[in-house]
Design an enzyme around this catalytic site. Structure first.
Site, PDB file in Angstrom:
ATOM      1  N   HIS A 105     -40.544  17.327  14.918  1.00 35.39           N
ATOM      2  CA  HIS A 105     -40.957  16.945  16.256  1.00 35.39           C
ATOM      3  C   HIS A 105     -41.401  15.524  16.515  1.00 35.39           C
ATOM      4  CE1 HIS A 105     -42.739  18.202  20.094  1.00 35.39           C
ATOM      5  NE2 HIS A 105     -43.661  17.459  19.716  1.00 35.39           N
ATOM      6  N   GLU A 106     -42.327  15.187  15.572  1.00 36.20           N
ATOM      7  CA  GLU A 106     -42.917  13.835  15.861  1.00 36.20           C
ATOM      8  C   GLU A 106     -41.780  12.744  15.444  1.00 36.20           C
ATOM      9  OE1 GLU A 106     -45.561  13.606  17.301  1.00 36.20           O
ATOM     10  OE2 GLU A 106     -46.392  15.727  16.850  1.00 36.20           O
TER      11      GLU A 106
ATOM     12  N   HIS B 291     -40.044  12.073  18.851  1.00 32.49           N
ATOM     13  CA  HIS B 291     -40.984  11.010  19.264  1.00 32.49           C
ATOM     14  C   HIS B 291     -40.817   9.786  18.634  1.00 32.49           C
ATOM     15  CE1 HIS B 291     -43.267  13.543  21.914  1.00 32.49           C
ATOM     16  NE2 HIS B 291     -43.591  14.300  21.121  1.00 32.49           N
TER      17      HIS B 291
ATOM     18  N   GLU C  71     -41.213  14.001  25.440  1.00 35.59           N
ATOM     19  CA  GLU C  71     -41.146  15.319  24.818  1.00 35.59           C
ATOM     20  C   GLU C  71     -39.536  16.009  24.651  1.00 35.59           C
ATOM     21  OE1 GLU C  71     -43.806  16.199  23.660  1.00 35.59           O
ATOM     22  OE2 GLU C  71     -43.410  17.956  22.883  1.00 35.59           O
TER      23      GLU C  71
HETATM   24 ZN    ZN Z   1     -44.602  16.126  21.258  1.00 39.64          ZN
END
Ligand code: ZN
Length: 504
Positions: A267-268, A271, A297
């Site tokens: 997830h990160e 980003h 996101e």
């Molecule tokens: Zn996030």
């Protein structure tokens, strides 16, 4: 050679942005490295930098440069520069509405509150956090009033607009309500199914050292560039840093569940790869910044779910696990691992939740923060209302606030109006991924061979490189040919969950 107003404006904004970039490194440091007793002075440092940054970005000279740029031919005749000025004007107007005193106070209170929240969370002691929450809600209500409530809107809208330009609670509600009904139906079917993927992998302990090595390997393989970023640990995973060549992301580890760290890390990384894909030459100005938190996101959710929870991803990573986690990891087939990554189970913790229940967690938070900012919910009643919503939406009885209303960092940072961007991002992610699949032949098969670069390049070229040139809705239509819809997400989810749980 004389400098044009636009060039001077870009220079002034980029220069002023250096202060915020420095603050974000201090903020990363506070979450990862800073000794406990550093907090008092750190709060003052953060408050001072917030004040200086606000001063630099709102000084009258910038207002003059904006006006002369707006009327100049070099801006009017270039859509990219015009978009950049449009966004600088937006930022300038928004910041100018906030008194320096309030900006400084919010930064100071938030820095302390974050520290106290961590203690409250550890001890599951909501009362310890309550005075800080009271202050933050009050200051945010004041902030909303300074920014101005949009016509026909409400206080929450003024705050949400800072994360997702143009976002309105009424519109979010229109998207969320039907989505909740559809998710609820799917969850009921899953609950009624006699079949469930094996949970064995999620129950197997792996030493943290091996997990750390695996996380770095996964992030690097997907395309996160460690020459321009770091991966560290914090109690709440996040991605920060100061610019596209210095991206700081974090994850967290649990010995008992390697998928928690893996989900957070991927997830990160999503980003982080967005940040690394922004053009360096436009640092600090809109053309070098992310569109909105919803689009940010979309990048993290896309890598986490469309890639990291795909069958082909697990075919690729399965034979790589043992070299990091030890031979025990060899006892799992890729099909079993894929099932374990996609188990549907209502749980208390948002960041550990599966794709089917994730948005329910967001819906709870959206309703509660809307009520807090609107004034219909007193902060002292938060645990009670939180727990009632979890019972209603997820059928769970929250045993303690640590896994209830104290689990997220956002409100302690003073971020209200932020949560819905997670669900918007989840919907954007599915829609973007369908477009990527059409554009890149053999995309999924490539994942099974560890080929993630075609996807990253596609995201770089279609999304990252534009900075804030297009607003989120506009970008979505450009990239996918349609406005945002929940259909691609539901197709993605049902297409995965129905076979796994053998639902008709
Ligand atoms: Zn996030």
């Amino acid at each position: 050679m004389t400098t044009s107003p636009y060039e001077s404006l870009v220079h002034a904004i980029s220069d002023a942005s250096l202060i915020g970039a420095s603050a974000s490194i201090l903020s990363w440091d506070q979450e990862t490295m800073m000794p406990e007793q550093g907090v008092e002075l750190r709060s003052r440092q953060m408050a001072q930098l917030a004040r200086l940054s606000h001063e630099a970005l709102t000084k009258p000279a910038i207002g003059h440069l904006l006006s002369s740029s707006e009327s100049s031919a070099e801006v009017k005749e270039c859509p990219r520069r015009a978009a950049s000025v449009r966004e600088m004007r937006r930022d300038y107007e928004r910041s100018s509405k906030l008194p320096a005193r309030l900006v400084e106070q919010l930064a100071r209170v938030a820095s302390t509150a974050q520290h106290e929240w961590a203690i409250a969370r550890k001890n599951s002691d909501f009362k310890h956090f309550l005075p800080h929450l009271n202050q933050l809600v009050e200051l945010n209500r004041e902030q909303a009033d300074c920014l101005g409530i949009p016509e026909g809107g409400e206080r929450w809208d003024a705050l949400a607009d800072g994360y997702e330009p143009g976002c309105r609670a009424a519109h979010v509600e229109q998207v969320f309500l039907p989505l909740r009904v559809r998710l609820q139906k799917l969850l009921d079917e899953v609950r009624g199914s006699k079949v469930s993927p094996s949970d064995r992998f999620n129950q197997t302990k792996f030493a943290l050292e091996g997990q750390r090595s695996l996380m770095r390997f996964a992030a690097e393989s997907l395309g996160f560039d460690f020459a321009r970023g770091r991966l560290d640990e914090s109690s709440h995973p996040f991605c920060g840093g100061s610019h596209c060549r210095d991206v700081r992301m974090t994850t967290r580890y649990k010995e008992s569940c390697v998928n928690d760290a893996l989900g957070s890390t991927i997830h990160e990384s999503g980003h982080g790869m967005y940040e690394q894909g922004l053009p360096f030459q436009h640092f600090g100005t809109p053309l070098g910044q992310a569109v909105s938190l919803g689009i940010h996101e979309s990048q993290s959710r896309l890598w986490e779910n469309q890639v990291g929870r795909s069958e082909s991803f697990w075919r690729w990573i399965a034979p790589n696990l043992a070299s990091h986690l030890g031979n025990v990891a060899d006892g799992f087939s890729s099909a079993e691992l894929y099932g374990a990554a996609n188990l549907v189970e209502a749980g208390f913790i948002r960041v550990e939740s599966d794709e089917a229940t994730y948005n329910m967690h967001i819906m709870v938070r959206f309703e509660l923060e809307r009520a807090l900012i609107g004034g219909s919910l007193d902060p002292k009643d938060l645990p009670e209302v939180w727990n009632a919503k979890y019972k209603e939406y997820l059928g769970l009885t929250v045993p303690e606030d640590r896994v209830g209303c104290l689990q997220d960092v956002h409100w302690s940072m003073g971020a209200f109006g932020y949560f819905p961007t997670y669900t918007l991002g989840t919907l954007y992610a599915a829609q973007f991924f369908e477009a990527a699949r059409k554009a890149i032949p053999g995309l999924d098969e490539g994942f099974a061979k560890g080929e993630f670069k075609p996807l990253l390049v596609w995201l770089n070229e279609n999304i990252h490189v534009h900075g804030r040139q297009f607003l989120s809705g506009e970008l979505c239509e450009r990239v996918t040919g349609s406005p945002l819809s929940a259909e691609p997400f539901m197709r993605h989810l049902e297409g995965k969950i129905r076979p796994l749980y053998q639902l008709v």
